[in-house]
Design an enzyme around this catalytic site. Structure first.
Site, mmCIF file in Angstrom:
data_model
loop_
_atom_site.group_PDB
_atom_site.id
_atom_site.type_symbol
_atom_site.label_atom_id
_atom_site.label_comp_id
_atom_site.label_asym_id
_atom_site.label_seq_id
_atom_site.Cartn_x
_atom_site.Cartn_y
_atom_site.Cartn_z
ATOM 1 N N THR A 106 -11.862 -2.249 6.541
ATOM 2 C CA THR A 106 -10.726 -1.540 4.899
ATOM 3 C C THR A 106 -9.812 -1.528 4.744
ATOM 4 O O THR A 106 -9.053 -1.900 3.363
ATOM 5 C CB THR A 106 -10.922 -0.021 4.935
ATOM 6 O OG1 THR A 106 -9.827 0.229 6.040
ATOM 7 C CG2 THR A 106 -12.473 1.214 4.763
ATOM 8 N N SER A 109 -6.159 0.493 -1.768
ATOM 9 C CA SER A 109 -6.745 -1.218 -2.710
ATOM 10 C C SER A 109 -6.164 -0.825 -4.335
ATOM 11 O O SER A 109 -6.249 -2.499 -4.801
ATOM 12 C CB SER A 109 -8.170 -0.664 -2.051
ATOM 13 O OG SER A 109 -8.564 -1.351 -0.847
ATOM 14 N N GLY A 147 -24.131 1.118 29.727
ATOM 15 C CA GLY A 147 -23.056 2.034 31.085
ATOM 16 C C GLY A 147 -21.819 0.190 30.876
ATOM 17 O O GLY A 147 -20.518 0.441 30.539
ATOM 18 N N GLU A 201 -6.600 -5.253 3.863
ATOM 19 C CA GLU A 201 -6.580 -5.896 2.912
ATOM 20 C C GLU A 201 -7.819 -6.181 1.630
ATOM 21 O O GLU A 201 -8.817 -7.035 1.459
ATOM 22 C CB GLU A 201 -6.902 -7.515 3.948
ATOM 23 C CG GLU A 201 -6.071 -7.792 5.135
ATOM 24 C CD GLU A 201 -4.470 -8.122 4.708
ATOM 25 O OE1 GLU A 201 -4.443 -9.340 2.963
ATOM 26 O OE2 GLU A 201 -3.774 -8.017 4.774
ATOM 27 N N THR A 235 0.959 -1.136 -0.003
ATOM 28 C CA THR A 235 -0.150 0.212 0.163
ATOM 29 C C THR A 235 1.251 1.290 -0.038
ATOM 30 O O THR A 235 1.758 1.819 0.712
ATOM 31 C CB THR A 235 -0.723 -0.190 1.086
ATOM 32 O OG1 THR A 235 -2.294 -1.105 1.194
ATOM 33 C CG2 THR A 235 -1.905 1.227 1.565
ATOM 34 N N ASP A 284 -10.688 -2.641 0.880
ATOM 35 C CA ASP A 284 -11.871 -2.200 1.650
ATOM 36 C C ASP A 284 -12.667 -2.931 0.965
ATOM 37 O O ASP A 284 -13.304 -3.104 -0.131
ATOM 38 C CB ASP A 284 -12.075 -0.713 0.562
ATOM 39 C CG ASP A 284 -12.690 0.179 1.448
ATOM 40 O OD1 ASP A 284 -12.604 0.567 1.880
ATOM 41 O OD2 ASP A 284 -13.600 0.012 0.270
#
Lengths: 695, 695
Positions: free
Chosen positions: A446, A168, A425, A448, A162, A450
């Site tokens: 997102t 991607s 809570g 490996e 990347t 998107d």
């Protein structure tokens, strides 16, 4: 009646939480939890159990409230533990001490999400990306020398694909590797800031080497993206080697045990033999050669070897969803919304219909995801073991991995969030685990690939398969077919006329409800939707002139939302099929309950897409209401088995590590109740102030 | 055509990302951004701008990667800064230096979410809960002595309402305050573990005092929940005072700048005068008195004074959603999915139809939320200033606050997540802000009243109002009415016959699309759905026998899911109305574009609930498809104005603090493009490898 609805008094917040129209719901114990649990473990049960044993070891577990630096250091130590353990070798060749067990390897890694998702992903970077690239893109010369230190984690490495400018869209990376015949070296270069490698695990601190993806240029020709093995840091000093630079990505929304960072290369020279040359090689004289003639097919073949990342994210999402539901359902089965001081013991949260709908629909989905993942893993193992390594199987594997990865990573986030909220809570406290899992899994949607891009891949494949049916057909013929589809697909065509009748025409709601729970009817409804959507999109694309890229892109953009929805529908169908086949193997009470679970999944899908079924005349308005009422009935039926259904996930307290899922809430309720009973018995309970007479 | 769909080559991931069927989309500059920005700031623009100026000050801003301890210390320091600034006094009486400006006070606090949500919530605990309880539940004697040190933050305090065993169900708390006539003291006591106060901001470390909610018991009678002012720590040593104990809630999924903790009381004695006695008092001799006769109404009146928490969460959700969308839309307008190395400059992400649908539908929703919040704040200010302080207005305020709080806190989480994913891996980095906002806002969905409980409150109110119409009607009459509703509400009945005809009967899609964009048609469709759903639920409840609590609860459980959906529908209608009224004030190009935004919001609601409209015969299948196609067309129309629409939010780089929203991505793209252009000009760009001839 009118009084029931009176607004003369402000409404009590919890008045609407009302008991269920069911007898008390003790655990029936009628499901064969052990059998179901074993079945869920799937083909590589032993690998999963071994990994779960690791996850139960506190040394491997995530600790809350660490700084990024401390969390990274902790996970680095865990990586060394893992390497010493040797289990990381499972997928690698016997020649270097491995077991060639591809499916089993992934199965084991997925379970590490129970220890710490940072550990799962950091080991995924080292073994599933960096090591796997050397294994699958390199050849023997690389395997022999490079893999052993990678396996031992002596050489932590980054998977440098990347870039900042391209996520991607790998084909568009800017990094180049230009061959220099004079020195027989490749010159790796980052030409501009957007071509910096980015988001790489192991890059900020630990990585000594990297597999760098760059466009291979030799003799003035760009042969597209190839992978190169590159040393990046001095193992002694930890400093970058000359020409290499980088940055820390810093703190992230999760996975802070991983040192993500950036890398850039200023005319860095690497030996020719560092090209991972299985699918493309350069001779000493600079001549390029490849066993795959088409550059496009070569590119996708190389990327395809890395499908295991998607496979394991699908599996990890299943594991995390199971953990979240086990926590929320155990808590929901104990937590009472009303005070124990009232005369009658009040219902637990899980008896409220809303709570059931929130959790049981996701429980059913998680079962479907689990069995669908099992099929994916089997397909993966077949291809990677070589047993079924054909282009068709590879293509099927990639399509299924893309679809399931997208759907299950999203589903896991949804399930984690709903489980968090269902615990109120308490769900927000780190001691109850859910928020940290959700934060770590956020990025699964997102990375490996998107999810949106993944679904477009699936959608394109569906269109391609559709077109294949009509190979050689004229535009007119295709238009005619599409038109027929639009008008409402004739069910008779696929031999399911009677089934369709059952769905559309039956008069009585009870009969319709029964029909909606038939396997054949569900199959028809889900399949029909996929096929019709694809045909409709194909119809809308049919006027696109051949070879006009601009018009074709424009036309695709106009159907982009529909294409993605069709891909989702197809993936849901695969999940439904996997769950249905699993249920068909079951027997006795387990089969009966799991059939309800399967039905709930199917009906949840129908409800999710009800507008489509209505708008396209597949279900009438009356029938649509039966979808809802049948869901409500299934929730009530599943309620007594809910704890068994999460027990079958086989996750112990040591895996859940959530204070609220340990019975503590039940103990507190019992203590409170005993207190009020004692007060009542002793006559010391204060009398409630009397309301004035109603005006 | 067939070739377009050919699957003979594997599909490129991003091939489906195709340009939009629109001319290039420069910023048109035709919206009056300044005017719109000013309009969005609403009635208390100055307060908002002053708070934004604070949020722009780095001293108030959140820093990533702090331990919980360091984050708490930082926020504690910010609280002192804030107190020194004096702005915290705004809502308090002039007698203690305040300005009695209730709406302006909330408006200002909401904007602090831009600095650090921990600061917003910690100041909310101190001034909006702890201080406000003293103000609204106490009387002059409390105001004079207690408020000044609270305002100066000399006495940080906890709002001790929630217990471990009881969240939103306040009426059921276990803590007791038993009056001892002998010493004229209340004895506060925690009878069991489930009655520990829990999740209290300021309780773990900083709180010196607390307003403790407990059941007031005097003369053997339990008068229900009342509030007591209790010192809890020695201001010198910071140690708990005798009889008081507690625990730290520890690390949380977010808001770690706040020291949430638990408190318990072991027969702690507080002076009689520490009872915050506006709505209930005990004389020295133990005689109880109250200006409100009914214990139920008294309880809800007390709780009602605390509605400002919900109001401000609604507002903070709007602010956070605006920030997320500004970041994602600015990035999407620069980020290119294709390489700049291709011959043609490729489209930015925001030109893809999927990206538009993901972000613009949420942009429209955020506009609606913003204007709806403005109405809520005005209603709140009216009631709390005393101008419109009637039971009816209070009830309306509480209903609207409950509905909007639920819908907007959920919408903010959804918008933050979608924005995060729309920014890909960059969205996950702390330097781009979105994940930390999402983590902090997560708990907004369940605190100050769980969203599911909030919607049930709204649903009950709707049923109550419905029943009021039929006060005195017989069950038969009601059944008849309900039956008529089921059969399909006759539009003529509400004088909108023609409008309904427009929606249902018009033949051509173009005409239908026009109709769907008419204000009256949208109003009718949205209103009809609420009314029909409520009538249907009332019909299903009509056989519930009067006074049978068990049967009534059971019947309510059977309609719980539907009741919540009806409440959502009602709230959406309020949002739509607020946006529509705002747009009706606009003129020129701003009005034209904002009408598209309003239409997109309306059509998004119709699409969300399309199954209902279809199943109930309100829209035909053909018309349903027009809903979708009209949405697609609106996305294209809004695209050129998207940057203007987020610019109008008025958030600068100092508020967004996201590296990707600063133009950096555009600069990187320009650099890459210049590089390729220079290479091309110099003739040094490598030639792509030629594909082999197609087989």
């Amino acid at each position: 009646m009118v009084d029931t609805l009176s607004a003369s008094e402000p409404l009590e917040a919890d008045e609407a939480h009302a008991p269920l129209d069911l007898a008390p719901t003790p655990r029936t114990g009628t499901i064969d939890v052990d059998w179901l649990g074993r079945d869920l473990l799937g083909q590589w049960a032993d690998r999963r159990l071994a990994a779960r044993a690791k996850a139960a070891n506190p040394d491997y577990q995530r600790i809350a409230n660490l700084t990024m630096e401390d969390h990274r250091a902790r996970v680095l130590g865990q990586m060394r533990l893992l390497a010493d353990d040797g289990a990381v070798l499972v997928a690698f060749p016997a020649s270097i001490g491995g077991e060639d067990d591809h499916g089993g390897n992934i199965a084991g890694f997925e379970e590490l999400v129970l220890a710490d998702p940072s550990l799962q992903i950091k080991s995924g970077v080292q073994y599933g990306l960096f090591g796997a690239a050397v294994l699958h893109l390199g050849t023997t010369r690389h395997h022999e020398t490079l893999l052993p230190p990678i396996m031992r984690f002596d050489v932590p490495g980054a998977f440098a694909m990347t870039e900042t400018g391209h996520g991607s869209d790998v084909a568009s990376i800017g990094t180049t590797a230009t061959y220099d015949e004079a020195t027989e070296e490749f010159v790796l270069h980052t030409p501009f800031r957007g071509a910096w490698k980015d988001y790489l695990g192991n890059a900020a601190n630990d990585g000594l080497a990297a597999v760098v993806f760059a466009k291979l240029v030799t003799k003035g020709v760009d042969h597209g993206v190839h992978a190169f093995y590159v040393d990046i840091r001095d193992p002694e000093t930890g400093a970058f080697l000359p020409g290499i630079g980088g940055e820390d990505d810093g703190f992230k929304g999760g996975l802070n045990g991983i040192d993500n960072g950036r890398l850039h290369f200023d005319a860095v020279r690497v030996p020719r033999l560092n090209l991972l040359n299985r699918y493309g090689d350069v001779a000493a004289d600079g001549t390029y050669s490849s066993p795959i003639e088409s550059p496009g097919r070569r590119f996708f073949t190389m990327l395809g070897t890395l499908v295991q990342g998607r496979v394991s994210l699908d599996g990890a999402s299943v594991v995390a969803s199971k953990a979240a539901l086990a926590i929320a359902i155990r808590y929901g089965a104990e937590r009472r919304q009303f005070t124990a001081s009232s005369d009658v013991e009040e219902e637990v949260l899980l008896d409220y219909r809303r709570h059931q709908k929130r959790l049981f629909t996701r429980l059913a989905e998680t079962y479907a995801m689990s069995y669908a993942h099992d099929r994916l893993l089997t397909e993966f193992d077949g291809v990677f073991s070589g047993r079924t390594d054909t282009p068709e199987h590879r293509e099927d594997l990639e399509t299924l991995a893309a679809g399931l990865k997208a759907m299950s990573t999203w589903a896991a986030l949804d399930t984690l969030q709903e489980s968090r909220e269902a615990c109120g809570g308490a769900g927000f406290l780190a001691e109850n685990r859910i928020t940290s899992l959700r934060q770590d899994l956020d990025i699964y949607a997102t990375f490996e690939g998107d999810n949106t891009v993944m679904l477009q891949l699936v959608g394109k494949r569906l269109l391609g398969d559709f077109a294949k049916q009509f190979k050689g057909a004229s535009a007119t013929q295709l238009a005619q077919f599409a038109a027929k589809e639009f008008a409402g697909r004739a069910a008779a065509q696929v031999g399911l006329h009677q089934v369709a009748q059952d769905v559309r025409d039956l008069g009585k709601p009870a009969t319709a409800s029964r029909a909606l729970r038939q396997t054949a009817v569900q199959r028809e409804l889900l399949t029909d939707r996929v096929e019709t959507m694809v045909a409709e999109i194909a119809g809308r694309l049919r006027h696109v002139p051949r070879g006009d890229q601009a018009k074709s892109s424009k036309a695709f953009n106009n159907v982009q939302n529909e294409l993605i929805e069709a891909a989702q529908a197809w993936t849901e169908l695969q999940q439904w099929k996997a769950l249905t086949e699993a249920v068909e193997r079951m027997s006795g009470e387990t089969a009966r309950v799991m059939t309800w679970v399967r039905d709930l999944f199917a009906l949840t899908l129908l409800e999710r897409h009800l507008a489509w079924y209505l708008a396209n005349g597949r279900l009438s308005g009356a029938r649509a209401k039966v979808v809802r009422s049948t869901i409500e009935r299934l929730l009530v039926k599943i309620r007594p088995h809910a704890l068994d259904l999460v027990d079958a996930f086989g996750l112990g307290d040591e895996h859940l590590r959530a204070a609220i899922a340990t019975g503590a809430e039940g103990d507190r309720q019992a203590e409170a109740q005993a207190y009020y009973e004692a007060q009542r018995a002793a006559g010391t309970l204060p009398t409630p102030e009397r309301s004035p007479r109603r005006r």
